[in-house]
Design a protein around this motif. Structure first.
Motif, PDB file in Angstrom:
ATOM      1  N   SER A 113     -25.468  35.642 -51.590  1.00 44.41           N
ATOM      2  CA  SER A 113     -26.178  34.441 -52.030  1.00 44.41           C
ATOM      3  C   SER A 113     -26.125  33.328 -50.992  1.00 44.41           C
ATOM      4  N   LEU A 114     -27.173  32.516 -50.978  1.00 44.72           N
ATOM      5  CA  LEU A 114     -27.230  31.279 -50.194  1.00 44.72           C
ATOM      6  C   LEU A 114     -27.419  30.124 -51.169  1.00 44.72           C
ATOM      7  N   VAL A 115     -26.473  29.187 -51.167  1.00 44.37           N
ATOM      8  CA  VAL A 115     -26.576  27.999 -52.013  1.00 44.37           C
ATOM      9  C   VAL A 115     -27.000  26.826 -51.148  1.00 44.37           C
ATOM     10  N   HIS A 116     -28.203  26.337 -51.399  1.00 45.23           N
ATOM     11  CA  HIS A 116     -28.744  25.173 -50.692  1.00 45.23           C
ATOM     12  C   HIS A 116     -28.594  23.967 -51.613  1.00 45.23           C
ATOM     13  N   ALA A 117     -27.573  23.167 -51.346  1.00 45.74           N
ATOM     14  CA  ALA A 117     -27.278  22.026 -52.215  1.00 45.74           C
ATOM     15  C   ALA A 117     -27.115  20.768 -51.377  1.00 45.74           C
ATOM     16  N   VAL A 118     -27.648  19.665 -51.857  1.00 48.12           N
ATOM     17  CA  VAL A 118     -27.570  18.405 -51.128  1.00 48.12           C
ATOM     18  C   VAL A 118     -26.115  17.984 -50.961  1.00 48.12           C
ATOM     19  N   LEU A 254     -30.393  29.824 -54.044  1.00 46.92           N
ATOM     20  CA  LEU A 254     -30.145  28.910 -55.149  1.00 46.92           C
ATOM     21  C   LEU A 254     -30.214  27.478 -54.629  1.00 46.92           C
ATOM     22  N   LEU A 255     -31.007  26.640 -55.256  1.00 45.93           N
ATOM     23  CA  LEU A 255     -31.222  25.265 -54.798  1.00 45.93           C
ATOM     24  C   LEU A 255     -30.716  24.266 -55.822  1.00 45.93           C
ATOM     25  N   LEU A 256     -29.963  23.278 -55.325  1.00 46.16           N
ATOM     26  CA  LEU A 256     -29.558  22.136 -56.148  1.00 46.16           C
ATOM     27  C   LEU A 256     -29.831  20.873 -55.339  1.00 46.16           C
ATOM     28  N   ASN A 257     -30.843  20.120 -55.742  1.00 49.08           N
ATOM     29  CA  ASN A 257     -31.256  18.943 -54.986  1.00 49.08           C
ATOM     30  C   ASN A 257     -30.759  17.638 -55.589  1.00 49.08           C
ATOM     31  N   LYS A 258     -29.804  17.743 -56.510  1.00 49.08           N
ATOM     32  CA  LYS A 258     -29.296  16.545 -57.182  1.00 49.08           C
ATOM     33  C   LYS A 258     -27.779  16.477 -57.026  1.00 49.08           C
ATOM     34  N   LEU A 265     -30.094  10.545 -53.189  1.00 49.40           N
ATOM     35  CA  LEU A 265     -29.453  10.446 -51.884  1.00 49.40           C
ATOM     36  C   LEU A 265     -29.847   9.142 -51.201  1.00 49.40           C
ATOM     37  N   PRO A 266     -28.921   8.462 -50.528  1.00 43.29           N
ATOM     38  CA  PRO A 266     -29.279   7.251 -49.780  1.00 43.29           C
ATOM     39  C   PRO A 266     -30.232   7.610 -48.633  1.00 43.29           C
ATOM     40  N   VAL A 267     -31.340   6.907 -48.552  1.00 40.62           N
ATOM     41  CA  VAL A 267     -32.301   7.139 -47.467  1.00 40.62           C
ATOM     42  C   VAL A 267     -31.928   6.244 -46.284  1.00 40.62           C
ATOM     43  N   PRO A 268     -31.755   6.801 -45.094  1.00 46.64           N
ATOM     44  CA  PRO A 268     -31.376   5.985 -43.929  1.00 46.64           C
ATOM     45  C   PRO A 268     -32.402   4.895 -43.607  1.00 46.64           C
ATOM     46  N   LYS A 269     -31.888   3.726 -43.230  1.00 40.67           N
ATOM     47  CA  LYS A 269     -32.739   2.642 -42.751  1.00 40.67           C
ATOM     48  C   LYS A 269     -32.717   2.683 -41.230  1.00 40.67           C
ATOM     49  N   CYS A 270     -33.890   2.710 -40.625  1.00 37.80           N
ATOM     50  CA  CYS A 270     -34.007   2.944 -39.184  1.00 37.80           C
ATOM     51  C   CYS A 270     -34.250   1.643 -38.422  1.00 37.80           C
ATOM     52  N   CYS A 417     -34.871  14.262 -40.573  1.00 34.62           N
ATOM     53  CA  CYS A 417     -33.764  13.891 -41.453  1.00 34.62           C
ATOM     54  C   CYS A 417     -34.247  13.010 -42.601  1.00 34.62           C
ATOM     55  N   VAL A 418     -34.957  11.950 -42.255  1.00 35.50           N
ATOM     56  CA  VAL A 418     -35.459  11.014 -43.268  1.00 35.50           C
ATOM     57  C   VAL A 418     -36.419  11.724 -44.214  1.00 35.50           C
ATOM     58  N   SER A 419     -37.296  12.560 -43.639  1.00 31.94           N
ATOM     59  CA  SER A 419     -38.276  13.289 -44.442  1.00 31.94           C
ATOM     60  C   SER A 419     -37.591  14.255 -45.407  1.00 31.94           C
ATOM     61  N   GLN A 420     -36.558  14.937 -44.918  1.00 33.21           N
ATOM     62  CA  GLN A 420     -35.847  15.913 -45.753  1.00 33.21           C
ATOM     63  C   GLN A 420     -35.141  15.237 -46.918  1.00 33.21           C
ATOM     64  N   ILE A 421     -34.510  14.104 -46.645  1.00 36.47           N
ATOM     65  CA  ILE A 421     -33.801  13.377 -47.708  1.00 36.47           C
ATOM     66  C   ILE A 421     -34.785  12.858 -48.755  1.00 36.47           C
ATOM     67  N   LYS A 422     -35.918  12.317 -48.298  1.00 36.82           N
ATOM     68  CA  LYS A 422     -36.929  11.826 -49.243  1.00 36.82           C
ATOM     69  C   LYS A 422     -37.500  12.966 -50.077  1.00 36.82           C
TER      70      LYS A 422
END
Length: 428
Positions: A113-118, A254-258, A265-270, A417-422
């Motif tokens: 298994s691969l667990v993709h979790a934030v 398996l995905l958990l995005n929460k 998730l905090p979105v970076p300020k650039c 990075c920013v796009s992925q987090i959003k």
């Protein structure tokens, strides 16, 4: 003399003169098989004046010659357990419980298994049910992490969750007495010391250095796993190679995005820099000054990441000039007081900590605020930026930490990075 019962599943390098004595413990095989070193799996050799070949890949670990042998001690199962083995008193969220149950199902079906979790999703807690299942069946588990700090922290947590189980901890600074531990926590390099030993191997942060790009460590994982053993791979930033394995049906996804506390998730300020440095000798970038001043007023711990260890002392000196009353320190991979400094920062005895990517993963600090200087440097890949941003907002009492990137060029890594987090924040 070490008892054989304490060496189950071990792989030990044996010199020719030790051969006869070592043979009583298990199977002896030549260290080289044709043009391949069986210890590291590589084929890079150097022929000595004595005409004896030496493995050049193993030189940094321990020299291996073609006259050497590998002692492979057979692994045996433990007794099955009928009662409860998990002593953790916490509860999983509905999303965590779903993934936890799926992992056990895949284990029963002999599937990887691969667990993709934030970051901050609670990946460790989601493993508890799988670990308990394997241990109750009398089988062995290895949990492997990229860095010593992560191993130490995970060992403490699992010692509470599985207090009835003897747990072994192995890394460069931890060498417990030889014992046939049913559950071990180690750095990935330690897997080279085992052969066909584990029924389940968990690789935490599978995309991280050094495991991701190391053929040696991938080989070590395969060798340490029993022929019918399973793998669980954990990551917040899966590589394309891993996603390809998913598409080919080699890994369950398996995905958990929460996060476990339910907050986004905090979105970076650039912040684009016009001057050479955000922290100069006499001038501090006005945006950085405003950000730092507010964090200090609010008494929030500050974690500043830089691209090079060599910059740390100078930046500390400069920041002390602007904030003389602030308790500032530095920490890096070469710092002999690293663990003590991390503890002092966690306890609030250090208010601002300057560091490198050594703290990008596997550590949690309450209410920490994150800043990256020179975020456009090549060392800050997309996965690193995502992980560093993930240090903020991890605790349920302080879920809204801030993340700031300072840079001269808006790189593809920053953009991704920013796009992925959003994107993770939008998925339901």
């Amino acid at each position: 003399m070490i008892k054989q019962d304490n060496l189950h599943g071990r792989q030990i390098l044996i010199k020719n003169f030790q051969k006869q004595k070592a043979s009583q413990y298990g199977n002896l095989v030549s260290a080289f098989s044709g043009d391949k070193c069986l210890r590291c799996g590589q084929s890079k050799f150097y022929t000595l004046p004595t005409k004896v070949r030496q493995c050049m890949t193993c030189v940094e670990l321990k020299a291996v010659f073609e006259t050497d042998f590998l002692l492979r001690v057979p692994s045996t199962n433990f007794e099955k357990v009928t009662g409860s083995i998990l002593t953790w008193g916490g509860r999983l969220t509905k999303e965590q419980q779903k993934i936890s149950q799926q992992l056990v199902k895949y284990l029963k079906n002999k599937q990887d298994s691969l667990v993709h979790a934030v970051t901050g999703a609670g990946k460790t807690e989601m493993l508890f049910e799988s670990i308990a299942f394997v241990l109750k069946e009398g089988m062995r588990v290895a949990i492997c992490c990229p860095r010593v700090d992560v191993v130490d922290e995970l060992f403490e947590r699992l010692s509470i969750a599985f207090s009835k189980t003897q747990i072994g901890k192995y890394h460069g600074n931890a060498h417990p007495p030889s014992f046939n531990y049913q559950l071990i926590i180690c750095t990935t390099h330690q897997l080279m010391k085992f052969f066909a030993a584990f029924d389940l191997i968990v690789i935490d942060e599978v995309d991280a250095f050094p495991f991701e790009s190391s053929a040696i460590l991938h080989y070590a994982m395969t060798q340490a796993l029993k022929p019918l053993g399973q793998k669980i791979l954990l990551t917040a930033t899966p590589s394309q190679a891993l996603l390809t394995q998913v598409k080919k049906g080699k890994l369950n996804y398996l995905l958990l995005n929460k996060r476990y506390h339910g907050y986004r998730l905090p979105v970076p300020k650039c912040h684009l820099l016009w001057q050479r440095n955000a922290i100069g000798r006499f001038v501090l970038d006005f945006r950085l000054k405003k950000i730092l001043s507010q964090f200090i007023v609010d008494k929030k711990p500050i974690l500043i990441f830089v691209d090079k260890i060599a910059k740390l002392p100078e930046l500390k000196t400069k920041l002390k000039r602007f904030y003389p009353d602030l308790i500032i320190d530095t920490v890096s991979s070469v710092d002999s007081e690293r663990h003590q400094k991390i503890l002092r920062f966690r306890e609030g005895k250090i208010e601002l900590l300057l560091t490198t990517t050594i703290l990008e993963r596997g550590v949690t600090f309450e209410n920490v605020q994150v800043i990256i200087l020179d975020a456009d440097d090549a060392i800050f890949k997309t996965s690193s930026l995502v992980q560093i941003a993930g240090r903020a907002g991890r605790k349920i009492d302080f879920p809204d930490g801030e993340v700031h990137f300072f840079y001269h060029h808006y790189t593809g890594a920053i953009k991704k990075c920013v796009s992925q987090i959003k994107r993770m924040n939008k998925w339901k």
